[in-house]
Write a protein that holds these residues in place. Sequence first.
Motif, PDB file in Angstrom:
ATOM      1  N   PRO A 130     -12.345   7.774 -30.833  1.00 22.04           N
ATOM      2  CA  PRO A 130     -11.184   8.672 -30.810  1.00 22.04           C
ATOM      3  C   PRO A 130     -10.228   8.420 -31.973  1.00 22.04           C
ATOM      4  O   PRO A 130      -9.643   9.365 -32.512  1.00 22.04           O
ATOM      5  CB  PRO A 130     -10.533   8.357 -29.456  1.00 22.04           C
ATOM      6  CG  PRO A 130     -11.663   7.886 -28.593  1.00 22.04           C
ATOM      7  CD  PRO A 130     -12.563   7.134 -29.521  1.00 22.04           C
ATOM      8  N   ALA A 131     -10.065   7.155 -32.363  1.00 24.78           N
ATOM      9  CA  ALA A 131      -9.160   6.847 -33.476  1.00 24.78           C
ATOM     10  C   ALA A 131      -9.654   7.475 -34.777  1.00 24.78           C
ATOM     11  O   ALA A 131      -8.868   8.060 -35.538  1.00 24.78           O
ATOM     12  CB  ALA A 131      -9.026   5.335 -33.634  1.00 24.78           C
ATOM     13  N   ARG A 132     -10.951   7.362 -35.045  1.00 19.53           N
ATOM     14  CA  ARG A 132     -11.505   7.948 -36.269  1.00 19.53           C
ATOM     15  C   ARG A 132     -11.436   9.468 -36.205  1.00 19.53           C
ATOM     16  O   ARG A 132     -11.134  10.129 -37.212  1.00 19.53           O
ATOM     17  CB  ARG A 132     -12.960   7.479 -36.446  1.00 19.53           C
ATOM     18  CG  ARG A 132     -13.655   8.057 -37.685  1.00 19.53           C
ATOM     19  CD  ARG A 132     -12.878   7.764 -38.942  1.00 19.53           C
ATOM     20  NE  ARG A 132     -13.475   8.367 -40.121  1.00 19.53           N
ATOM     21  CZ  ARG A 132     -12.780   8.854 -41.134  1.00 19.53           C
ATOM     22  NH1 ARG A 132     -11.450   8.804 -41.116  1.00 19.53           N
ATOM     23  NH2 ARG A 132     -13.383   9.385 -42.178  1.00 19.53           N
ATOM     24  N   LEU A 133     -11.712  10.044 -35.039  1.00 16.11           N
ATOM     25  CA  LEU A 133     -11.636  11.496 -34.889  1.00 16.11           C
ATOM     26  C   LEU A 133     -10.213  11.996 -35.134  1.00 16.11           C
ATOM     27  O   LEU A 133     -10.013  13.038 -35.780  1.00 16.11           O
ATOM     28  CB  LEU A 133     -12.077  11.892 -33.479  1.00 16.11           C
ATOM     29  CG  LEU A 133     -13.565  11.759 -33.160  1.00 16.11           C
ATOM     30  CD1 LEU A 133     -13.800  11.898 -31.665  1.00 16.11           C
ATOM     31  CD2 LEU A 133     -14.361  12.824 -33.917  1.00 16.11           C
TER      32      LEU A 133
ATOM     33  N   PRO B 200      -1.475   4.391 -22.065  1.00 20.16           N
ATOM     34  CA  PRO B 200      -0.912   3.479 -21.066  1.00 20.16           C
ATOM     35  C   PRO B 200       0.550   3.723 -20.736  1.00 20.16           C
ATOM     36  O   PRO B 200       0.992   3.401 -19.628  1.00 20.16           O
ATOM     37  CB  PRO B 200      -1.108   2.094 -21.714  1.00 20.16           C
ATOM     38  CG  PRO B 200      -2.289   2.277 -22.614  1.00 20.16           C
ATOM     39  CD  PRO B 200      -2.166   3.672 -23.146  1.00 20.16           C
ATOM     40  N   ALA B 201       1.309   4.308 -21.661  1.00 20.25           N
ATOM     41  CA  ALA B 201       2.722   4.557 -21.391  1.00 20.25           C
ATOM     42  C   ALA B 201       2.927   5.503 -20.219  1.00 20.25           C
ATOM     43  O   ALA B 201       3.997   5.535 -19.601  1.00 20.25           O
ATOM     44  CB  ALA B 201       3.395   5.126 -22.640  1.00 20.25           C
TER      45      ALA B 201
ATOM     46  N   LEU C 297      -4.096  11.211 -30.646  1.00 21.11           N
ATOM     47  CA  LEU C 297      -3.183  11.958 -31.518  1.00 21.11           C
ATOM     48  C   LEU C 297      -1.732  11.784 -31.077  1.00 21.11           C
ATOM     49  O   LEU C 297      -0.817  11.680 -31.896  1.00 21.11           O
ATOM     50  CB  LEU C 297      -3.550  13.443 -31.513  1.00 21.11           C
ATOM     51  CG  LEU C 297      -4.837  13.845 -32.233  1.00 21.11           C
ATOM     52  CD1 LEU C 297      -5.217  15.268 -31.850  1.00 21.11           C
ATOM     53  CD2 LEU C 297      -4.660  13.727 -33.742  1.00 21.11           C
ATOM     54  N   LEU C 298      -1.528  11.740 -29.763  1.00 20.04           N
ATOM     55  CA  LEU C 298      -0.175  11.688 -29.225  1.00 20.04           C
ATOM     56  C   LEU C 298       0.528  10.372 -29.559  1.00 20.04           C
ATOM     57  O   LEU C 298       1.753  10.284 -29.461  1.00 20.04           O
ATOM     58  CB  LEU C 298      -0.225  11.883 -27.706  1.00 20.04           C
ATOM     59  CG  LEU C 298       1.036  12.419 -27.019  1.00 20.04           C
ATOM     60  CD1 LEU C 298       1.482  13.728 -27.637  1.00 20.04           C
ATOM     61  CD2 LEU C 298       0.777  12.591 -25.525  1.00 20.04           C
ATOM     62  N   GLN C 299      -0.227   9.371 -29.963  1.00 21.18           N
ATOM     63  CA  GLN C 299       0.385   8.102 -30.332  1.00 21.18           C
ATOM     64  C   GLN C 299       1.039   8.153 -31.715  1.00 21.18           C
ATOM     65  O   GLN C 299       1.783   7.243 -32.092  1.00 21.18           O
ATOM     66  CB  GLN C 299      -0.674   6.994 -30.283  1.00 21.18           C
ATOM     67  CG  GLN C 299      -1.211   6.749 -28.882  1.00 21.18           C
ATOM     68  CD  GLN C 299      -2.272   5.673 -28.839  1.00 21.18           C
ATOM     69  OE1 GLN C 299      -2.233   4.736 -29.635  1.00 21.18           O
ATOM     70  NE2 GLN C 299      -3.217   5.788 -27.922  1.00 21.18           N
ATOM     71  N   ASP C 300       0.764   9.215 -32.474  1.00 22.86           N
ATOM     72  CA  ASP C 300       1.396   9.390 -33.785  1.00 22.86           C
ATOM     73  C   ASP C 300       2.780  10.012 -33.591  1.00 22.86           C
ATOM     74  O   ASP C 300       2.926  11.026 -32.901  1.00 22.86           O
ATOM     75  CB  ASP C 300       0.522  10.295 -34.656  1.00 22.86           C
ATOM     76  CG  ASP C 300       0.958  10.289 -36.110  1.00 22.86           C
ATOM     77  OD1 ASP C 300       2.161  10.532 -36.388  1.00 22.86           O
ATOM     78  OD2 ASP C 300       0.105  10.063 -36.983  1.00 22.86           O
TER      79      ASP C 300
ATOM     80  N   GLU D 136      12.058  15.673 -29.094  1.00 20.96           N
ATOM     81  CA  GLU D 136      11.318  15.922 -30.319  1.00 20.96           C
ATOM     82  C   GLU D 136       9.810  15.837 -30.136  1.00 20.96           C
ATOM     83  O   GLU D 136       9.050  16.252 -31.005  1.00 20.96           O
ATOM     84  CB  GLU D 136      11.752  14.905 -31.399  1.00 20.96           C
ATOM     85  CG  GLU D 136      13.231  14.955 -31.740  1.00 20.96           C
ATOM     86  CD  GLU D 136      13.640  16.319 -32.276  1.00 20.96           C
ATOM     87  OE1 GLU D 136      12.853  16.924 -33.035  1.00 20.96           O
ATOM     88  OE2 GLU D 136      14.741  16.783 -31.928  1.00 20.96           O
ATOM     89  N   ARG D 137       9.347  15.290 -29.000  1.00 22.70           N
ATOM     90  CA  ARG D 137       7.920  15.067 -28.812  1.00 22.70           C
ATOM     91  C   ARG D 137       7.261  16.109 -27.912  1.00 22.70           C
ATOM     92  O   ARG D 137       6.095  15.964 -27.542  1.00 22.70           O
ATOM     93  CB  ARG D 137       7.675  13.662 -28.234  1.00 22.70           C
ATOM     94  CG  ARG D 137       8.151  12.520 -29.125  1.00 22.70           C
ATOM     95  CD  ARG D 137       7.396  12.481 -30.455  1.00 22.70           C
ATOM     96  NE  ARG D 137       5.959  12.370 -30.271  1.00 22.70           N
ATOM     97  CZ  ARG D 137       5.320  11.237 -30.021  1.00 22.70           C
ATOM     98  NH1 ARG D 137       5.994  10.093 -29.927  1.00 22.70           N
ATOM     99  NH2 ARG D 137       4.002  11.218 -29.881  1.00 22.70           N
ATOM    100  N   HIS D 138       8.018  17.136 -27.530  1.00 25.63           N
ATOM    101  CA  HIS D 138       7.424  18.236 -26.759  1.00 25.63           C
ATOM    102  C   HIS D 138       8.021  19.546 -27.244  1.00 25.63           C
ATOM    103  O   HIS D 138       9.238  19.683 -27.376  1.00 25.63           O
ATOM    104  CB  HIS D 138       7.693  18.065 -25.264  1.00 25.63           C
ATOM    105  CG  HIS D 138       7.273  19.257 -24.451  1.00 25.63           C
ATOM    106  ND1 HIS D 138       6.010  19.802 -24.517  1.00 25.63           N
ATOM    107  CD2 HIS D 138       7.970  20.025 -23.560  1.00 25.63           C
ATOM    108  CE1 HIS D 138       5.938  20.841 -23.700  1.00 25.63           C
ATOM    109  NE2 HIS D 138       7.109  21.002 -23.113  1.00 25.63           N
TER     110      HIS D 138
END
Length: 782
Positions: free
Chosen positions: A769-772, A615-616, A572-575, A676-678
């Motif tokens: 995880p991607a589909r979830l 990975p980031a 989710l965090l990759q969005d 903006e991401r936290h």
Amino acid sequence: MLSERIKHIGVSPTMKIAAKAIAMRAQGIDVVDFSVGEPDFPTPQFIKDAGKQAIDQNITRYTMNAGTMELRKAIAEYLYKEHGVEYDPAKQILVSNGAKQAIFNVIMALISDGDEVIVPAPYWVSYPEMVRLAGGRPVIVETHEENGFRLTPEQLKQNISASTRAFILCNPSNPTGAAYSQDDLMELAKVLEEEEIFIIADEIYSRLVYDNFRFTSFASISAKLKERTILINGFSKAFSMTGWRIGYLAGPKEIVEAANKIQSHSTSNANSISQFAALQALKGPSYEVGRMVAEFQRRRNYVVQRLRAIPDISVTEPQGAFYVFPNISAYFGKEHKGHYIRNSYGLAYYLLREANVVVVPGAAFGSDQHIRISYSASMEQIEKGMKRMAEALRRLKTPTKIKFVQLNNYRTKVRKKAPLESKINYEQREALIAEAEAHLKFNQYFEWNANINGLIIQLRTNSAHLNDFWIENWYPAQLESDLEPHGVIYAVDGVVGREPHAFYHSESSTGLLFNSDYYGALRSLALTLVADLGERLFDLHTVRGFSGDFQGRGFVLIGPRGTQKTPLFYQLLQDENMALHSNDLLFVRFGGGFAAADVAERKFYLPTQHAEYFPALEALFEKCKCENVITNRVDCEYQNCVNAEQCSMDRGAPYCFMASKTSTAMLDPYWIGGMERHVKRIDLQFLFLLTNDPLAEPLKELDAEQALQLLRRGSSSGAAMPGQGKDQPFYNPYLLPHDELRLKQHQERFLRLLQFVKVVQLNTANQTPARLAERLKEMITG
């Protein structure tokens, strides 16, 4: 699940390197192998003939567990003839499946939990691991090149404590080839005679000594020490019988008897055919041994000469065994074709890839400045390998830009959360505080007030590391002499006689942590205190889970282990529309038609293995304060690493974030994607209860009663999760004390929360995880 003792034990590095060499040969690559710890000479013909004779005579059945009496008598005669020491073959000698098993039997017989064993370094790779498997603690004492890698009496004396149970001496040494003269041993004996310490004398290389060196067995030094010395020897090295797996020990009757019991319940007797062949080896001619020693000395001289001709390598000439242990640290910080050398693993990997030469990194033996070269290979192979090595090292150059990475990392003595006891009375609390304060000396005392979600929690500790991470983790509160905190935590290390343990007294909001420098234990105690105190004082509702904000809608993922909660959250965090809120505990307040959830932590205490899912994080962890990150390839705990064949630490990387489940980093959440991401507060609108049930539907909305039933039980509604453990009410380990009143109050708060949120049961079985993540986002925005 693996036992605690086996979790941190790795496969012998020499076995791993040998496996790589075998794989390269299978690909047709011409490899020179300097890693093998066995003579290249064939087993003498008369010993082979004895093995065939044993088969012909049907000597293929069980023998006495301790070995045949004929062989034990021959061993006793050999020890008396060679070293002048007498042993009763019936009660003081045990034949085993190699000298390695003999050592392991002795350590298991001698060592109990907490016992210390002195191990000079460089050491044979298995010594420390054997001690740990027995529950003991290896005390590693570093020897030095200028002393020929021999332990000094002063070093031995300085490392003896009240907990010292044994001392392991490998003479001659694997990996250095260092040999102790009679005078050297007598000086060590003077120290040991005054102590009640057992000596495990590994003398497997006793017949492989050079330059007219006269070997002396430790048991022959004094009658007093013989009563506490266990001799270890075997037939692998001197008789070139490594694959026959036959060794023995000789020592005090009670130790041999105990080792015999251990062997009887593990492997039983040694190979009967090998025992018969070993008997003939002791009875037969010894000229083969003399020929082998002469050839090894010739090879040693050649290898030492070639090494000394290579610039910046120093090498001590070994007096025994068949290893050279050169110092190659001058090549650290150099590179060739992008291969940067940081340590002995990096250099070993470089020589393997660049020169097709296999050596063993010195770090495997406790000395990262060196590599081990075995000259048990043929002279032709040695000449080829030394030429390749010299050419490969010559190609290493100092880079134009210095590559230096310094990780802010602390290795804790304790690596798991301490057991927490919450049912203590006032009298017990007062006694525990008195005990803690007695160890808070003025010159090692740290005090800091943290503001944890509006509550002032004061830490009082003598651990600089715990204080450092405490300050890093929380927002600061006022630190004034007359300020009364809402709660106090004592974290005291070095209390004699105590195991790591935590206590919590709810009525006085007091926590105590003894003998743990692991920050995870302190943080857990703090969150327990704040969860309890916040609910009592401010009607706060604590919810444990991963939480975030997606397009202005707050949500939380709650569920047991095995439901892909962590990989789902990082997916989710990759969005870019997703903002991180909390990775553990959120505090919910109700009012104005909203359920507002806050996060109390300034920095997030994250397992570094989370970089597998995001990975980031790896680059961010390099800038963080870290705990227990693995910095030595030998210590790697990741048994199923997908990158094992291309391990970054094998290539010389100074650390690995994936190598341990107990390594953590104190990460600033704003580093992940900026301001903006936290978010510190979310409007909680969705509660996703995760389950893993192959028979259930993917998504299911739950009413309040259904949700509350699952939450109260705190377990998966579907199939049991591997490693899930016992049920945890509300999936929240910070809810203490666990009494019915407290659980009822928490249930009432959840009933209130369920009025504000939509509850969805998300089935993670058979879904990526991607589909979830896509299903979850559709539900939020739907």
